[in-house]
Motif scaffolding. Structure first.
Motif: not given
Length: 383
Positions: A294-306
């Motif tokens: 039941e995974k959902s889409v993250f409600p925020y924009r992720k910021c990644s060092g990658e």
């Protein structure tokens, strides 16, 4: 809108690898975040809803029994959010009516937690069933309080009359919310009900005229002995004027002890009732894991060092690619760059040639000028 990331490498939001929507509420949505083996709860506030930063910042440094642990808070994508330890329990808003002995035992534990907060001069401000979780620890059942420091009256059916008037949360307003919570736990329904703000405010102002014992008797959820034991609690909690409520949580705890004694409920009886209630409540929940299906889409924009590392790698590859293209073009058109040693040798020879010319010019005198040239030169006039 673009995300603002001051510390993207340390934010739990950016380390999360899975997300599942757990609850959609009026002020916020609640998600479960998975960060490897660690699990957190994310409260993602709706526009116009927020929390008191000063209260939340203080909670991060407190470790109070029965209170959730706030791990992170802030604003992402212009949206306020809270991250706290995931609690594997049941929201008390989803629990059916409790036996009176069970309700009073759990209620007393919650009062102890609020007393510890009160001594830190922190008031919850939104005590309602959705903000109290029932968590199982072995055979025992514990209560955990969440969501302190809301700005505004909170759940209106549980808000004290003075909160409708814009007054801040206090010990007295939390006591009123506790009274409404206890009624809901015992009756299985809210004492006050309306979808209209003004109607609920009016009902709260008229709370002194509500015969709570008669309401419980009509619902058939209490014996006469239990109704008699509960009466002093309603008089200490559900009063329109803050001055008519209990003085503090210590006084309320004494009233709870008296109520349990008057019902003949000792410690052993209370623990046995709690264990049975917990067994029934968690019968279908034990062993439940992160709901990957039941995974959902993250409600925020992720910021990644990658992302930054990948951009750097791309930049380096483009740089060396341009150099390689330049070399290939140079070979194709037959250009040849002079060897550095050869260039230095030519420069040295040129320098010496210039120095020799300068020396010859400095050695030229009038004696070395041919007589024919002197003959043509003008002579000074004689007086």
């Amino acid at each position: 809108m673009s995300a603002k990331c001051e510390k993207p490498t340390t934010s739990i939001l950016d380390r999360a690898d899975a997300c599942a929507l757990l609850h959609q509420g009026g002020e916020a949505d609640v998600y479960e975040l998975s960060c490897g083996e660690d699990r957190y709860a994310l409260k993602w506030y709706h526009a116009g809803s927020r929390f008191d930063d000063s209260v939340v910042d203080r909670l991060k440094h407190l470790n109070v029994p029965g209170l959730y642990r706030v791990r992170e808070s802030g604003v992402r994508d212009n949206t306020a959010y809270l991250v706290y330890d995931f609690l594997d329990g049941v929201n008390s808003a989803d629990v059916p009516a409790m036996p009176v002995a069970v309700a009073l035992k759990l209620f007393r534990s919650l009062v102890h937690t609020l007393d510890l907060l009160d001594k830190e001069n922190i008031h919850h401000g939104d005590i309602n069933p959705a903000n109290v979780l029932l968590c199982r620890s072995g055979a025992m059942l514990n209560v955990v309080l969440i969501d302190c420091g809301i700005v505004g009256p909170g759940a209106l059916a549980y808000a004290a009359p003075e909160r409708f008037q814009g007054k801040p949360a206090s010990t007295k307003s939390d006591l009123y919310g506790l009274g409404m919570l206890l009624f809901r736990w015992i009756a299985g329904v809210d004492l006050l009900a309306s979808q209209d703000y003004n109607e609920l405010a009016a009902q709260a102002m008229a709370i002194d005229g509500v015969d709570i014992s008669s309401r419980l008797y009509g619902l058939g959820c209490c014996s006469p002995q239990e109704l008699s034991a509960l009466e002093p609690l309603w008089k200490a909690l559900l009063r329109e004027s803050p001055e008519n409520r209990a003085e503090d949580f210590d006084e309320l705890d004494e009233l709870l002890e008296i109520a349990l004694d008057s019902m003949g409920v000792g410690e052993v009886t209370a623990q046995t009732a709690l264990q049975k209630f917990a067994k029934d409540l968690f019968a279908e929940k034990m062993g439940q894991k992160f709901p990957t299906e039941e995974k959902s889409v993250f409600p925020y924009r992720k910021c990644s060092g990658e992302n930054e590392k990948n951009n750097l790698k791309i930049g380096i590859l483009v740089f060396f690619g341009l150099i390689l293209i330049a070399l290939v073009i140079a070979v194709c058109v037959g250009t040849k760059s002079p060897d550095i040693d050869e260039t230095g040798h030519l420069f040295l020879q040129k320098s010496r040639s210039l120095e020799s010319g300068a020396e010859r010019d400095s050695e030229m005198t009038i004696d070395s000028v041919p007589p024919a040239m002197l003959k043509d030169l003008p002579t000074p006039a004689t007086e």
